[in-house]
Design a protein around this motif. Structure first.
Motif, PDB file in Angstrom:
ATOM      1  N   ALA A  97       0.818  -1.213   0.000  1.00 55.51           N
ATOM      2  CA  ALA A  97       0.000   0.000   0.000  1.00 55.51           C
ATOM      3  C   ALA A  97       0.849   1.260   0.000  1.00 55.51           C
ATOM      4  O   ALA A  97       0.442   2.300  -0.541  1.00 55.51           O
ATOM      5  N   LEU A  98       2.042   1.181   0.593  1.00 55.62           N
ATOM      6  CA  LEU A  98       2.899   2.362   0.705  1.00 55.62           C
ATOM      7  C   LEU A  98       3.948   2.442  -0.401  1.00 55.62           C
ATOM      8  O   LEU A  98       4.664   3.442  -0.481  1.00 55.62           O
ATOM      9  N   THR A  99       4.056   1.392  -1.211  1.00 54.21           N
ATOM     10  CA  THR A  99       5.091   1.396  -2.245  1.00 54.21           C
ATOM     11  C   THR A  99       4.925   2.556  -3.216  1.00 54.21           C
ATOM     12  O   THR A  99       5.898   3.256  -3.550  1.00 54.21           O
ATOM     13  N   LEU A 100       3.715   2.798  -3.692  1.00 52.54           N
ATOM     14  CA  LEU A 100       3.493   3.863  -4.653  1.00 52.54           C
ATOM     15  C   LEU A 100       3.736   5.245  -4.056  1.00 52.54           C
ATOM     16  O   LEU A 100       4.519   6.020  -4.617  1.00 52.54           O
ATOM     17  N   PRO A 101       3.114   5.611  -2.909  1.00 54.46           N
ATOM     18  CA  PRO A 101       3.383   6.945  -2.366  1.00 54.46           C
ATOM     19  C   PRO A 101       4.824   7.123  -1.910  1.00 54.46           C
ATOM     20  O   PRO A 101       5.464   8.141  -2.224  1.00 54.46           O
ATOM     21  N   PHE A 102       5.357   6.174  -1.166  1.00 51.83           N
ATOM     22  CA  PHE A 102       6.734   6.309  -0.694  1.00 51.83           C
ATOM     23  C   PHE A 102       7.716   6.218  -1.853  1.00 51.83           C
ATOM     24  O   PHE A 102       8.710   6.963  -1.907  1.00 51.83           O
ATOM     25  N   GLY A 103       7.455   5.296  -2.790  1.00 53.61           N
ATOM     26  CA  GLY A 103       8.334   5.180  -3.947  1.00 53.61           C
ATOM     27  C   GLY A 103       8.310   6.434  -4.803  1.00 53.61           C
ATOM     28  O   GLY A 103       9.349   6.904  -5.281  1.00 53.61           O
ATOM     29  N   GLY A 104       7.119   6.999  -4.995  1.00 49.07           N
ATOM     30  CA  GLY A 104       7.024   8.235  -5.771  1.00 49.07           C
ATOM     31  C   GLY A 104       7.739   9.389  -5.104  1.00 49.07           C
ATOM     32  O   GLY A 104       8.454  10.162  -5.765  1.00 49.07           O
ATOM     33  N   LEU A 105       7.557   9.532  -3.791  1.00 47.29           N
ATOM     34  CA  LEU A 105       8.235  10.612  -3.062  1.00 47.29           C
ATOM     35  C   LEU A 105       9.744  10.393  -3.047  1.00 47.29           C
ATOM     36  O   LEU A 105      10.522  11.367  -3.097  1.00 47.29           O
ATOM     37  N   PHE A 106      10.167   9.146  -2.980  1.00 40.99           N
ATOM     38  CA  PHE A 106      11.597   8.837  -3.019  1.00 40.99           C
ATOM     39  C   PHE A 106      12.210   9.279  -4.350  1.00 40.99           C
ATOM     40  O   PHE A 106      13.229   9.984  -4.387  1.00 40.99           O
ATOM     41  N   VAL A 107      11.570   8.886  -5.449  1.00 37.87           N
ATOM     42  CA  VAL A 107      12.083   9.237  -6.778  1.00 37.87           C
ATOM     43  C   VAL A 107      12.030  10.747  -6.996  1.00 37.87           C
ATOM     44  O   VAL A 107      12.991  11.357  -7.498  1.00 37.87           O
ATOM     45  N   ALA A 108      10.911  11.367  -6.626  1.00 39.18           N
ATOM     46  CA  ALA A 108      10.780  12.811  -6.808  1.00 39.18           C
ATOM     47  C   ALA A 108      11.811  13.576  -5.984  1.00 39.18           C
ATOM     48  O   ALA A 108      12.399  14.564  -6.447  1.00 39.18           O
ATOM     49  N   SER A 109      12.057  13.107  -4.757  1.00 41.87           N
ATOM     50  CA  SER A 109      13.046  13.781  -3.904  1.00 41.87           C
ATOM     51  C   SER A 109      14.445  13.667  -4.500  1.00 41.87           C
ATOM     52  O   SER A 109      15.219  14.637  -4.486  1.00 41.87           O
ATOM     53  N   LEU A 110      14.766  12.490  -5.020  1.00 40.65           N
ATOM     54  CA  LEU A 110      16.074  12.343  -5.652  1.00 40.65           C
ATOM     55  C   LEU A 110      16.198  13.234  -6.882  1.00 40.65           C
ATOM     56  O   LEU A 110      17.280  13.791  -7.151  1.00 40.65           O
ATOM     57  N   ALA A 111      15.108  13.377  -7.640  1.00 36.03           N
ATOM     58  CA  ALA A 111      15.135  14.246  -8.824  1.00 36.03           C
ATOM     59  C   ALA A 111      15.361  15.694  -8.423  1.00 36.03           C
ATOM     60  O   ALA A 111      16.174  16.405  -9.042  1.00 36.03           O
ATOM     61  N   VAL A 112      14.660  16.158  -7.397  1.00 34.10           N
ATOM     62  CA  VAL A 112      14.850  17.540  -6.924  1.00 34.10           C
ATOM     63  C   VAL A 112      16.256  17.727  -6.386  1.00 34.10           C
ATOM     64  O   VAL A 112      16.912  18.750  -6.665  1.00 34.10           O
ATOM     65  N   ALA A 113      16.736  16.753  -5.607  1.00 35.94           N
ATOM     66  CA  ALA A 113      18.100  16.845  -5.083  1.00 35.94           C
ATOM     67  C   ALA A 113      19.117  16.875  -6.218  1.00 35.94           C
ATOM     68  O   ALA A 113      20.100  17.630  -6.171  1.00 35.94           O
ATOM     69  N   GLY A 114      18.878  16.060  -7.255  1.00 36.73           N
ATOM     70  CA  GLY A 114      19.780  16.073  -8.404  1.00 36.73           C
ATOM     71  C   GLY A 114      19.795  17.414  -9.110  1.00 36.73           C
ATOM     72  O   GLY A 114      20.853  17.896  -9.526  1.00 36.73           O
ATOM     73  N   ALA A 134      24.410  23.514  -8.315  1.00 34.21           N
ATOM     74  CA  ALA A 134      25.524  23.900  -7.442  1.00 34.21           C
ATOM     75  C   ALA A 134      26.859  23.343  -7.910  1.00 34.21           C
ATOM     76  O   ALA A 134      27.856  23.506  -7.202  1.00 34.21           O
ATOM     77  N   ARG A 135      26.884  22.693  -9.086  1.00 34.70           N
ATOM     78  CA  ARG A 135      28.127  22.073  -9.547  1.00 34.70           C
ATOM     79  C   ARG A 135      29.231  23.121  -9.667  1.00 34.70           C
ATOM     80  O   ARG A 135      29.008  24.269 -10.035  1.00 34.70           O
ATOM     81  N   GLY A 136      30.434  22.680  -9.340  1.00 30.32           N
ATOM     82  CA  GLY A 136      31.583  23.586  -9.381  1.00 30.32           C
ATOM     83  C   GLY A 136      31.858  24.261  -8.067  1.00 30.32           C
ATOM     84  O   GLY A 136      32.942  24.810  -7.859  1.00 30.32           O
ATOM     85  N   ALA A 137      30.887  24.223  -7.156  1.00 34.47           N
ATOM     86  CA  ALA A 137      31.105  24.836  -5.851  1.00 34.47           C
ATOM     87  C   ALA A 137      31.862  23.856  -4.965  1.00 34.47           C
ATOM     88  O   ALA A 137      32.089  22.698  -5.316  1.00 34.47           O
ATOM     89  N   GLN A 138      32.221  24.322  -3.777  1.00 36.65           N
ATOM     90  CA  GLN A 138      32.938  23.458  -2.852  1.00 36.65           C
ATOM     91  C   GLN A 138      32.046  22.296  -2.456  1.00 36.65           C
ATOM     92  O   GLN A 138      30.892  22.470  -2.061  1.00 36.65           O
ATOM     93  N   THR A 139      32.561  21.072  -2.568  1.00 38.21           N
ATOM     94  CA  THR A 139      31.725  19.891  -2.353  1.00 38.21           C
ATOM     95  C   THR A 139      31.919  19.250  -1.000  1.00 38.21           C
ATOM     96  O   THR A 139      31.101  18.433  -0.605  1.00 38.21           O
ATOM     97  N   ARG A 140      32.934  19.619  -0.264  1.00 36.17           N
ATOM     98  CA  ARG A 140      33.200  18.921   0.987  1.00 36.17           C
ATOM     99  C   ARG A 140      32.719  19.747   2.159  1.00 36.17           C
ATOM    100  O   ARG A 140      32.980  20.929   2.276  1.00 36.17           O
ATOM    101  N   MET A 141      32.023  19.071   3.046  1.00 33.65           N
ATOM    102  CA  MET A 141      31.569  19.681   4.279  1.00 33.65           C
ATOM    103  C   MET A 141      32.014  18.795   5.426  1.00 33.65           C
ATOM    104  O   MET A 141      31.811  17.581   5.407  1.00 33.65           O
ATOM    105  N   HIS A 142      32.616  19.389   6.411  1.00 31.69           N
ATOM    106  CA  HIS A 142      33.123  18.616   7.535  1.00 31.69           C
ATOM    107  C   HIS A 142      31.990  18.404   8.548  1.00 31.69           C
ATOM    108  O   HIS A 142      31.977  18.975   9.631  1.00 31.69           O
ATOM    109  N   ALA A 143      31.041  17.588   8.150  1.00 33.35           N
ATOM    110  CA  ALA A 143      29.888  17.322   9.014  1.00 33.35           C
ATOM    111  C   ALA A 143      30.228  16.201   9.979  1.00 33.35           C
ATOM    112  O   ALA A 143      30.645  15.126   9.563  1.00 33.35           O
TER     113      ALA A 143
END
Length: 419
Positions: free
Chosen positions: A270-287, A293-302
């Motif tokens: 029951a949760l595969t479609l909503p969670f899967g859709g939000l997972f894919v959409a979130s990765l797309a937005v993050a991408g 932001a490409r070319g900027a400093q990529t390392r953060m000392h977290a």
């Protein structure tokens, strides 16, 4: 296709696997001798390992009791004498001795054990022999406190869990003591794997990888860590919004994995479609944000979050599991699905894992759709909490895209749950 007789196939498999192990053991001995003064190779050649395995196979075929056990005794004595000689020469390693015993048992193992067990043993032996330097480095770097914590976890998993009854907790139908502890072990194990990967495999992980690994054990904690790092290092903010969104995407994947591992297949479907859709959409937005932001400093000392496998944390999870189950039982009995939705929204501002798992384990007076909706609502309000954390702890406007997307995912989840 010509099928070989079982005994011939077993013998050829024994010889072939022993030959490969012998080659790796020979290389292992050579690497060890390279650091010392040259000396005779001694026990551990490819021929010796192959012949030992062949002997074990033949004696097992003759009779699996007396001849095989006598041969094992003679081999054990010979290996003990060889070990004594090597100790006097300055080589105290037990590895060749153990490999000799394993080689002797290869024949019976191939004839009686499943193929998966044989393959697992072969992989283990080859890794132990071939990754000598890496294993030594890991052993030297592994903190004592981590080993103690892991040992306690193994005690709880191997000793406590089997002793717990499968009877239901009083007044909580469907929730057993064993189910509670199984949830503790599964979520602690997944969280600990993510923690170990972050701390030891990728200790200097870039910002995006920090989001991936942090989301495996707690997307909320990862959001706080990333937001605080942005405030401490404003120049490294470029990839932080994408990392926060990735951490939330990993939350959806982790929750689905937990639900499947604990056997709630109907809820998982029951949760595969909503969670899967939000997972894919979130990765797309993050991408998209990372591409911008490409070319900027990529390392953060977290910094890495604290060990999620601490025993007080495990006991707290079990206590929260029981508490949320009791509260859910009361709310659903008196207020039905509407009360459950309100409770889910409130719980989302705390730790949602014990609530969701207790909700799926219990038998409450609401429909399966109401339970699925409650899971979506809890994840939505948790995303609202992370949006607030992202802005509050970073105090940087460049985190607005992450906070905005978290609010969007919350709105989508609310709509799916209440629609």
């Amino acid at each position: 296709m010509i099928a070989l007789p079982p005994l011939l196939a077993g013998f050829l498999g024994t010889v072939g696997l022993a030959f490969i192990i012998g080659l790796e053991l020979h290389a292992y001995r050579r690497r060890g001798e390279a650091a010392l003064e040259p000396r005779a190779q001694g026990f551990g050649t490819t021929r010796t390992i192959t012949l030992i395995a062949s002997l074990g196979f033949v004696l097992w075929v003759i009779a699996p009791v007396t001849p095989f056990c006598v041969g094992l005794g003679v081999l054990g004595l010979a290996l003990m004498l060889d070990y004594r000689k090597r100790v006097r020469a300055g080589d105290a390693s037990l590895v060749p001795t153990v490999i000799g015993l394993i080689a002797y048992a290869l024949g019976p193992l191939i004839l009686t054990a499943p193929l998966a067990v044989i393959a697992a043993l072969a992989v283990l032996v080859l890794l132990v022999l071939g990754e000598q330097v890496q294993i030594r480095r890991f052993s030297d770097a592994f903190p004592t406190e981590e080993g103690v914590t892991l040992a306690k976890f193994l005690v709880l998993a191997g000793l406590v869990y089997p002793l717990l009854p499968s009877t239901s907790v009083p007044h909580l139908a469907g929730i057993t003591w064993a189910k509670i502890w199984a949830a503790v072990l599964v979520i602690s194990g997944i969280s600990y794997l993510g923690y170990l990967a972050h701390r030891y495999l990728f200790p200097r992980a870039g910002t995006l990888l920090t989001g991936v690994l942090g989301g495996l054990y707690s997307s909320t904690a990862a959001t706080v860590v990333l937001a605080r790092s942005v405030r401490a290092e404003p120049q490294a903010v470029a990839f932080a919004p994408a990392a926060v969104i990735i951490a939330t995407a990993m939350m959806y994947a982790r929750l689905l994995a937990l639900i499947v591992l604990l056997g709630h297949m109907d809820a998982a479907l029951a949760l595969t479609l909503p969670f899967g859709g939000l997972f894919v959409a979130s990765l797309a937005v993050a991408g998209a944000l990372a591409w911008r932001a490409r070319g900027a400093q990529t390392r953060m000392h977290a910094p890495v979050s604290s060990n999620p496998l601490d025993l007080p944390v495990a006991f707290l999870f079990a206590a929260l599991f029981l508490l949320f189950a009791a509260v859910t039982q009361f709310v659903t009995a008196h207020f039905g699905a509407a009360g459950l939705h309100i409770l889910s929204f409130a719980v989302g501002f705390s730790d949602i894992d014990p609530f969701i798992l207790s909700l799926l384990d219990g038998r409450f007076s609401v429909s399966a759709g109401a339970v699925t909706g409650a899971v979506l609502i809890a994840s939505a309000s948790n995303n609202l909490l992370k949006a607030v954390y992202a802005m509050l702890f970073s105090r940087n406007r460049q985190m607005l895209p992450a906070a905005g997307w978290l609010c969007v995912t919350a709105a989508i989840s609310f709509a799916l749950a209440l629609g």
